[in-house]
Scaffold this motif. Sequence first.
Motif, short mmCIF file in Angstrom:
data_model
loop_
_atom_site.label_atom_id
_atom_site.label_comp_id
_atom_site.label_asym_id
_atom_site.label_seq_id
_atom_site.Cartn_x
_atom_site.Cartn_y
_atom_site.Cartn_z
N ILE A 149 0.83 -1.21 0.00
CA ILE A 149 0.00 0.00 0.00
C ILE A 149 0.87 1.26 0.00
O ILE A 149 0.53 2.24 -0.64
CB ILE A 149 -1.04 0.01 1.16
N LEU A 203 -9.39 -1.54 -4.65
CA LEU A 203 -10.71 -0.90 -4.66
C LEU A 203 -10.56 0.60 -4.37
O LEU A 203 -11.00 1.09 -3.33
CB LEU A 203 -11.61 -1.57 -3.63
N TRP A 209 -7.24 7.15 0.58
CA TRP A 209 -6.14 7.84 -0.10
C TRP A 209 -6.43 8.07 -1.59
O TRP A 209 -5.54 8.44 -2.35
CB TRP A 209 -4.84 7.01 0.05
N CYS A 213 -3.26 9.33 -3.67
CA CYS A 213 -2.39 8.19 -4.03
C CYS A 213 -1.79 8.40 -5.42
O CYS A 213 -2.51 8.49 -6.42
CB CYS A 213 -3.21 6.90 -3.99
N GLU A 221 -1.95 1.72 -10.66
CA GLU A 221 -2.01 0.86 -9.47
C GLU A 221 -1.41 -0.52 -9.74
O GLU A 221 -0.69 -1.08 -8.91
CB GLU A 221 -3.46 0.64 -9.00
S1 SF4 Z 1 -5.94 4.64 -4.01
FE1 SF4 Z 1 -3.85 3.82 -3.91
S2 SF4 Z 1 -3.63 3.05 -1.85
FE2 SF4 Z 1 -5.82 3.32 -2.25
S3 SF4 Z 1 -6.53 1.34 -3.00
FE3 SF4 Z 1 -5.97 2.56 -4.78
S4 SF4 Z 1 -3.85 2.00 -5.18
FE4 SF4 Z 1 -4.29 1.35 -3.11
#
Ligand code: SF4
Length: 338
Positions: A149, A203, A209, A213, A221
């Motif tokens: 993460i 998800l 975040w 993110c 991702e």
């Molecule tokens: S926003 Fe970032 S940290 Fe959150 S689930 Fe998606 S990839 Fe993971």
Amino acid sequence: MEKLSDELFDLLKSAVPLLLEWYGVSKRALPWRGAEDPYRILVSEIMLQQTRVEMVKGYYPAFLEKFPTAAALAAASEEDVLKAWEGLGYYSRARNLKKAAEIIAKSGFPRDFKGIRALPGVGDYTAGAILSIAFRKPCPAVDGNVLRILTRLLKSEENIDEPKTRKLFAEALRAVYPEEAGDFCQALMELGAIVCVPNGEPLCPRCPWEKICRAHLDGQEASFPVRSEKKERKIEKLFVLVLEREGKYALEKRAEGGLLAGLWQFPCFGEEPPDFGKVACTKRAKHVFTHIEWQMTGRLVRAREFFPQFVWADREEIREKYAVPSAFKAFFEWIGQD
Ligand code: SF4
């Protein structure tokens, strides 16, 4: 030692309150949540090593009912402990937990990192988790989930299979640890377990975040975390004989020191086994361990005699007394067990 850039460090810092807020409303009700007794937290953390939460949920309450304190576990026989662990896998954990309980029963639960880390079966991650959750001390617990993460959040290309990456993120986390150390530690694990999941799609729309993110904002991702290539699993072929005579079944103890050491199994052979009697049924099954895959040919055999090299037990005795690992589960139906 390498450090995060100021920009990434600030991003990590800003992620902390968002995560805590999310955890407050989204955490799952799990049987070990809210436990304050460090022994109970130790049991949950050891059970959760390499094992899915759903599976641990079934074992944890029953194990604690049987061994409610470190003293109770210390006083139990190893056979009883292995029996209570039957089906959870990675049985060295059960042995180590018992050894840890013996130390705790004698000298009390250690209260600092060094003391907790010295307990058998406890690595850096587990020691950090226990210190944060049980004693609310800011001690990072960094495992593959946490690295996944964090590398997504920061879009970090550090290889998470390298120890230096773990150190880098442990130090960065230590610097941002909030007062709610236990919640923060569990929130990181929870996000990795139910939102920022491995493989497949994280998800993101449910993630606290989502708006900060970097991997998500760039639609990347799936490119994180960066990992080393996996080694191929070694294939082992095995003949498994369920020898039955007058309602009793042959068992043998696995050798000490190897895989599933000291547990009980149906007699196993690496090559075509000797003739013990008439074959009634045959079945193939496989079981995948971390580095090895067993490809098993099972045979139900009506044994000619009670061959003395084996222990003979009826199904009740096997259920009550002998810990047979779930690697052999496919053949349990032949002895009338699930
Ligand atoms: S926003 Fe970032 S940290 Fe959150 S689930 Fe998606 S990839 Fe993971």
